[in-house]
Design an enzyme around this catalytic site. Structure first.
Site, PDB file in Angstrom:
ATOM      1  N   HIS A 261      70.353  22.653 107.199  1.00 49.69           N
ATOM      2  CA  HIS A 261      71.049  22.879 108.465  1.00 49.69           C
ATOM      3  C   HIS A 261      71.798  21.637 108.948  1.00 49.69           C
ATOM      4  O   HIS A 261      72.184  21.575 110.106  1.00 49.69           O
ATOM      5  CB  HIS A 261      70.063  23.306 109.557  1.00 49.69           C
TER       6      HIS A 261
ATOM      7  N   GLU B 253      76.682  36.010 102.326  1.00 51.65           N
ATOM      8  CA  GLU B 253      77.861  35.168 102.492  1.00 51.65           C
ATOM      9  C   GLU B 253      78.943  35.472 101.467  1.00 51.65           C
ATOM     10  O   GLU B 253      80.144  35.412 101.778  1.00 51.65           O
ATOM     11  CB  GLU B 253      77.472  33.686 102.417  1.00 51.65           C
TER      12      GLU B 253
HETATM   13  C1  LIG Z   1      71.777  32.156 102.674  1.00 54.08           C
HETATM   14  C2  LIG Z   1      71.396  32.082 104.114  1.00 54.08           C
HETATM   15  N1  LIG Z   1      72.230  32.563 105.046  1.00 54.08           N
HETATM   16  C3  LIG Z   1      71.921  32.477 106.341  1.00 54.08           C
HETATM   17  C4  LIG Z   1      70.759  31.907 106.744  1.00 54.08           C
HETATM   18  C5  LIG Z   1      70.423  31.781 108.224  1.00 54.08           C
HETATM   19  N2  LIG Z   1      69.289  32.646 108.526  1.00 54.08           N
HETATM   20  C6  LIG Z   1      68.038  32.162 108.581  1.00 54.08           C
HETATM   21  S1  LIG Z   1      66.904  33.355 108.789  1.00 54.08           S
HETATM   22  C7  LIG Z   1      68.089  34.549 108.859  1.00 54.08           C
HETATM   23  C8  LIG Z   1      67.682  35.977 109.033  1.00 54.08           C
HETATM   24  C9  LIG Z   1      66.708  36.400 107.999  1.00 54.08           C
HETATM   25  O1  LIG Z   1      66.298  37.691 108.244  1.00 54.08           O
HETATM   26  P1  LIG Z   1      65.229  38.409 107.342  1.00 54.08           P
HETATM   27  O2  LIG Z   1      65.600  38.309 105.911  1.00 54.08           O
HETATM   28  O3  LIG Z   1      65.043  39.769 107.885  1.00 54.08           O
HETATM   29  O4  LIG Z   1      63.894  37.535 107.533  1.00 54.08           O
HETATM   30  P2  LIG Z   1      63.083  37.256 108.867  1.00 54.08           P
HETATM   31  O5  LIG Z   1      63.585  35.947 109.386  1.00 54.08           O
HETATM   32  O6  LIG Z   1      63.290  38.372 109.797  1.00 54.08           O
HETATM   33  O7  LIG Z   1      61.668  37.109 108.448  1.00 54.08           O
HETATM   34  C10 LIG Z   1      69.357  33.994 108.721  1.00 54.08           C
HETATM   35  C11 LIG Z   1      70.609  34.755 108.781  1.00 54.08           C
HETATM   36  C12 LIG Z   1      69.903  31.408 105.739  1.00 54.08           C
HETATM   37  N3  LIG Z   1      68.737  30.823 106.032  1.00 54.08           N
HETATM   38  N4  LIG Z   1      70.243  31.501 104.433  1.00 54.08           N
END
Ligand SMILES: Cc1ncc(C[n+]2csc(CCOP(=O)(O)OP(=O)(O)O)c2C)c(N)n1
Ligand SMILES: [Mg+2]
Lengths: 377, 330
Positions: free
Chosen positions: B129, B60
């Protein structure tokens, strides 16, 4: 595909192919030497049980019993393999998908569902399991893990050479998390402080809809060289290899050798969460490709071929998985929410005038309904 | 007139802005092929391509920081922060850079950056959220802060925010994304009046006995309570602030001078919130017209609790009605 890109197979450590054939690796085979058939059967059991639970949780969400579920489906080998390399003294900082690791740390999986039902923000006591809370803010906990590891070092828990004494931290996060500032700062802090930590990145190919190529031009493990720590890529659907590379990294950390970055290549076989619709961004073909690389199937193939996975054992384990799933379902349905006024608890450790006056107001407000005997106030 | 959900109305507003100005670029996590987790950017990647609807890395601070650089080159970035609770990694870029650049550069740099944030609760979501972080941004000079409450405003105000030369934090009440209303997609858009247009509060229901001030998710709640009050014999005026910074306090003060009573309702904790600013303004400018103390109904002073508690935590019909009855008792 670029041989060095984030999707390449370049340098990936693998001890068990997806068809269930053993491979030798000069550096890592010795770290899996202690995995005899009994140990592998134990890992198989854990993967099957975690998957049974995970599947049940998904259906509980579908039935409206959970607000959300975050499936670990497909990532069992990365989690069970790495989790097995931990001792009771090591500390785990998970993200939010590490139900397999939680299980190994003795967290009752039935309890985890309370969080996803919205009853509370955490459902275990971290100190009882050396397993920190799930963290939903991507990357934030990588710094906590690093600080914790630095403090363990200050407390003399590193480098004594005594296996019953030394300890380290493992921090789990995803491919997407590698882009966050916090994660990169954690790598820098860990490296310059030689912290006893293993960064375990489960590259499940997606951050929600975004493929890993959105986050990186190079293999994620290459981030390690930028801060001067070892980085290793492992087949995260191979439980043996996941165990071996993690064990080596943890032993390095506990002995004072500093941090390691592990990239475990795996695949999120389910949707990102139950709110997600992966048909919008990935193909059936791709999902089929990875289904053939299912982490449980390959271990099943290997053990069965070796005659080391009797049908009776398989049935026993499946029954055990079913039992856990059923218990989790019953426990969840029987769970009662705490009274509303309890939501004011634990904002602070010591009394705080604002919270106290709002709680008092709220209690009077609630009583006003009782006084009115059923009328709206 | 076209019947649209609020999500679809904002989507239509984004489309208009992109058609009008080729410098408008959307950026954020999962806004491309997926169309955003709330589908607010649905179809835009297909129609405008990946250069103008950009799936960013998961970072972000990176989203907002690079948007600042793009804006310096004459682009109009529209950033999506996926959820309220995830704006904080960008907090430094927003408060120390985005908000202050125009001032520091003595007006020689303008940063027309819009940051869209689905905010507030009531959707049964997990931690982080459901939050209402608007107070951090209204407390930051240099930022404009707006929150539409209806599909019509979603459609119009997003275009105004994008056209505005100042940075705008645009809070979209996610629980209202699925509300439907008629939207005039062909309404003429006056770029010159964009900033003033989105800065004015609106009286959404006339009344004489008390004023409820609301914005975003609580406007509908305020209207429900006004309806109940009417059935109980009281006439309640409802103001939808629409803009939180600047605050259209004149509209509020004028109303309170008429009704003599004021209740402010928002989901963010009452303590140190937007309502405190309004209460102070009303006290300063309408003190001698007040028949009752100004009351606030808001979230409590605690982290947003588990979703099973949110109906107790959030302002409800009962709690707002209780406050309205208390001011009417004077
Ligand atoms: C700081 C932040 N930005 C956005 C989100 C929304 N979000 C939740 S999971 C996710 C993707 C995460 O991907 P990854 O790190 O590859 O982990 P995975 O869920 O695939 O295990 C996002 C963008 C969040 N939880 N925290
Ligand atoms: Mg991922």
């Amino acid at each position: 595909m670029d041989a060095h890109g984030p999707l390449s197979d370049n340098g990936v450590v693998r001890l068990l192919t997806h068809t269930g054939d053993r491979l030798e690796h000069p550096e890592y085979s010795p770290f899996a030497q202690d995995l005899d058939f009994a140990a592998l059967r134990a890992m198989w059991r854990e993967m099957v049980i975690v998957r049974a639970f995970d599947t049940e949780a998904t259906s509980l969400q579908r039935q409206g019993e959970l607000g959300l579920w975050v499936a670990a489906l497909g990532q069992e080998a990365a989690q069970i393999g790495s989790g097995h390399a931990l001792t009771d003294r090591d500390w785990v900082f998970p993200s939010y998908r590490e139900h397999g690791v939680a299980y190994l740390r003795g967290v009752d999986l039935a309890d985890i569902l309370r969080t996803f039902r919205g009853l509370e923000h955490s459902s275990w006591v971290p100190n009882e399991h050396n397993f920190h809370l799930y963290t939903l803010v991507i990357g934030a906990h990588t710094l906590h893990a690093t600080g914790y590891a630095m403090a363990m070092d200050w407390d003399g828990l590193v480098g004594s050479g005594r296996p019953d004494h030394d300890a380290a931290v493992i921090c789990y996060f995803g491919d997407g998390a590698t882009s966050e500032g916090d994660t990169n700062e954690a790598l820098v802090f860990a490296a310059v402080n030689n912290a006893p930590i293993v960064f375990f990145c489960q590259n499940n190919q997606y951050a929600i809809s975004e493929p890993t190529t959105r986050q990186s031009k190079v293999a994620l493990a290459q981030r390690a060289s930028g801060v001067g720590i070892p980085g290793v890529r492992v087949d995260g659907n191979d439980v043996l290899a996941s165990y071996a590379v993690t064990r080596q990294a943890l032993e390095r950390a506990r002995s004072g050798g500093g941090p390691t970055f592990i990239e475990a290549l795996t695949y999120r076989m389910a949707a990102h969460t139950t709110s997600d619709d992966p048909t919008r961004y990935r193909t059936r073909d791709e999902e089929d490709y990875w289904r053939e690389r299912d982490p449980i199937a390959r271990l099943t193939a290997y053990l069965e071929r070796a005659g080391e996975l009797p049908q009776a054992f398989q049935e026993e384990v499946r029954a055990e998985g079913k039992e856990l799933a059923t218990r989790a379902r019953i426990r969840l349905k029987e769970s009662v929410r705490a009274p509303a006024r309890d939501m004011f608890d634990h904002v602070y450790a010591e009394p705080h005038a604002t919270v106290d006056s709002e709680r008092a107001w709220y209690e009077r407000y609630e009583e006003s309904f009782v006084d009115a005997e059923g009328s709206h106030r | 007139m076209t019947t649209l959900t609020m999500a679809a109305a904002i989507n239509a507003g984004l489309r208009k802005a992109m058609e009008r100005d080729p410098k408008v670029v959307l950026m954020g996590e999962d806004i491309g092929v997926l169309g955003g987790v709330f589908r607010v950017t649905d179809g835009l990647h297909k129609d405008f391509g990946g250069d103008r609807v950009r799936d960013t890395p998961l970072a972000e601070s990176g989203i907002v920081g690079t948007a600042i650089g793009m804006a310096m080159r004459g682009y109009r970035p529209v950033c999506e922060i996926q959820f309220d609770g995830f704006i904080f990694p960008a907090f430094s870029q927003i408060t120390t850079q985005l908000a202050k650049m125009h001032y520091r550069a003595q007006g020689n740099i303008t940063l027309p950056v819009t940051i869209r944030v689905p905010f507030a609760g009531n959707i049964g979501a997990i931690e982080h959220h459901s939050e209402s972080p608007e107070g951090y941004f209204t407390h930051t000079p240099g930022l404009r802060v707006a929150a539409p409450a209806t599909p019509e405003d979603g459609f119009t105000m997003i275009q105004q925010a994008i056209a505005c030369p100042d940075p705008v934090i645009f809070f979209e009440p996610k629980a209202r994304y699925w509300d439907k209303a008629d939207v005039d997609l062909d309404a003429p858009f006056d770029e010159a009046k964009a900033t003033t247009g989105m800065s004015r509060a609106r009286i959404v229901r006339q009344g004489d006995d008390a004023t409820i001030v609301a914005y975003g998710p609580t406007v509908r709640l305020a209207l429900q309570v006004a309806q109940v009050s009417e059935e109980e014999g009281s006439s309640v005026e409802v103001i939808d602030l629409r803009s939180l910074s600047p605050l259209d306090h004149q509209t509020v003060v004028r109303s309170v001078k008429k009704t003599g009573r004021c209740v402010i309702v928002h989901e963010a904790p009452s303590a140190f919130g937007v309502g405190a600013e309004i209460a102070a303004r009303v006290t300063e400018e309408a003190f001698f017209h007040l028949e009752a103390p100004v009351l606030r109904v808001g979230g409590f002073f605690m982290p947003y609790p588990g979703s099973k508690f949110e109906h107790d935590y959030l302002p409800s019909v009962d709690r707002l009605l209780d406050a309205v009855d208390r001011v009417l008792a004077h």
